[in-house]
Design an enzyme around this catalytic site. Structure first.
Site, PDB file in Angstrom:
ATOM      1  CG  HIS A  30      -8.603  -2.338   7.910  1.00 23.52           C
ATOM      2  ND1 HIS A  30      -8.239  -2.017   9.182  1.00 23.52           N
ATOM      3  CD2 HIS A  30      -8.053  -1.402   7.102  1.00 23.52           C
ATOM      4  CE1 HIS A  30      -7.527  -0.911   9.145  1.00 23.52           C
ATOM      5  NE2 HIS A  30      -7.381  -0.524   7.902  1.00 23.52           N
TER       6      HIS A  30
ATOM      7  CD  GLU B  89      -4.008  -2.411   0.623  1.00 27.94           C
ATOM      8  OE1 GLU B  89      -4.774  -3.362   0.468  1.00 27.94           O
ATOM      9  OE2 GLU B  89      -3.672  -1.984   1.743  1.00 27.94           O
TER      10      GLU B  89
ATOM     11  CG  HIS C 111      -1.994   0.968   1.258  1.00 27.74           C
ATOM     12  ND1 HIS C 111      -3.252   0.677   1.721  1.00 27.74           N
ATOM     13  CD2 HIS C 111      -2.040   2.269   0.874  1.00 27.74           C
ATOM     14  CE1 HIS C 111      -4.020   1.759   1.616  1.00 27.74           C
ATOM     15  NE2 HIS C 111      -3.311   2.731   1.111  1.00 27.74           N
TER      16      HIS C 111
HETATM   17  N1  PXP Z   1      -7.004  -3.799   3.057  1.00 29.02           N
HETATM   18  C1  PXP Z   1      -6.799  -2.474   2.915  1.00 29.02           C
HETATM   19  C2  PXP Z   1      -7.487  -1.767   1.808  1.00 29.02           C
HETATM   20  C3  PXP Z   1      -5.933  -1.779   3.779  1.00 29.02           C
HETATM   21  O1  PXP Z   1      -5.726  -0.471   3.605  1.00 29.02           O
HETATM   22  C4  PXP Z   1      -5.265  -2.493   4.788  1.00 29.02           C
HETATM   23  C5  PXP Z   1      -4.312  -1.773   5.691  1.00 29.02           C
HETATM   24  O2  PXP Z   1      -3.313  -1.164   4.963  1.00 29.02           O
HETATM   25  C6  PXP Z   1      -5.505  -3.870   4.892  1.00 29.02           C
HETATM   26  C7  PXP Z   1      -6.385  -4.496   4.024  1.00 29.02           C
HETATM   27  C8  PXP Z   1      -4.817  -4.707   5.929  1.00 29.02           C
HETATM   28  O3  PXP Z   1      -5.241  -4.329   7.199  1.00 29.02           O
HETATM   29  P1  PXP Z   1      -4.444  -4.839   8.469  1.00 29.02           P
HETATM   30  O4  PXP Z   1      -3.078  -4.226   8.418  1.00 29.02           O
HETATM   31  O5  PXP Z   1      -5.264  -4.341   9.620  1.00 29.02           O
HETATM   32  O6  PXP Z   1      -4.390  -6.338   8.390  1.00 29.02           O
END
Ligand code: PXP
Length: 238
Positions: A190, A70, A43
């Site tokens: 997330h 992402e 990301h």
């Molecule tokens: N999906 C997206 C779109 C995110 O922005 C994130 C965090 O960067 C995640 C998944 C992964 O979340 P986590 O770090 O809480 O596992």
């Protein structure tokens, strides 16, 4: 079976804390795949405080399975994606200064914006996913953007899970069924972790991919990366 894509931003954050190349993000990505993860997620944010744009370029040749980039679709982000051509791009509506993603797209308000970007990505053979909450209106309108997938924003699930798992999962089952009816494939991410992942994936058996970063990297401090990946894969296999 649901694919496990490991978000390696936290590994880059640790490296950036000291300015050198420890831990080595490229080596970690290769090891994570060798240990059994199905893919890598990055990301890149505008200030490059986690993964850097040149990391993303250097990772591409190493990832033969699933590479997911992402982020918020700025001009610079989209240029990077078109240059790297990952297997999947996940569009996220997070403002540049956000600590982490904290909402899904309003797919009514941003429909035309998303349609144009998605068309451009698909022309280049890049699978698209958009980050959404479970609001039925956002799911129905997501399919009008022509995205291949939606990624369900699971923070609200994770927050409610320990108090009432059944109540926490209900809107996700409904949203996933609705999305599936619209012909969309489903990703999720997330705040998924070793406690809440199995329950989530059992209730949405057609889940294509989860992307997990924070909790998985924290677990690796205790179990090591190899064992941690096996533990997460095991939760998805149950
Ligand atoms: N999906 C997206 C779109 C995110 O922005 C994130 C965090 O960067 C995640 C998944 C992964 O979340 P986590 O770090 O809480 O596992």
């Amino acid at each position: 079976m649901t694919k496990l894509s490991v978000n390696i931003n936290k590994i880059a954050t640790l490296r950036n804390a000291r300015g050198g190349n420890l831990p080595d993000v490229l080596k970690a990505a290769g090891d994570i795949l060798n240990f059994g993860a199905d893919g890598i997620t990055v990301h890149p944010r505008p200030d490059e405080r986690h993964i850097r744009y040149d990391d993303v370029i250097n990772l591409k040749p190493l990832i033969k399975t699933e590479f997911n980039i992402e982020g918020y679709p700025t001009k610079r982000f989209l240029e990077l994606v078109l240059k790297v051509k990952p297997h999947q791009v996940t569009l996220v509506p997070d403002p540049p200064e956000a600590l982490t993603s904290n909402a899904g797209w309003d797919t009514v308000k941003y429909k035309t914006f998303l349609q144009e970007i998605i068309a451009q990505m698909k022309e280049e053979g890049i699978r698209t996913s958009i980050f959404v909450d479970t609001n039925p209106e956002n799911i129905i309108n997501a399919s009008d953007t022509n995205t291949d997938r939606v990624e369900l924003y699971t923070e609200p699930y994770a927050r409610m899970f320990s108090d009432d798992p059944q109540k926490a999962i209900e809107p996700y089952v409904e949203a996933a069924n609705l999305a599936r009816k619209q012909g969309l494939q489903i990703n999720a991410g997330h705040d998924l972790n070793l406690d809440n992942l199995e329950f989530f994936s059992k209730h949405i058996p057609f889940l294509a991919e989860v992307s997990i970063g924070h909790a998985l990297i924290c677990d690796a401090l205790y179990y090591g990366l190899e064992e941690t990946i096996a533990l997460y894969k095991d939760k998805l296999a149950k």
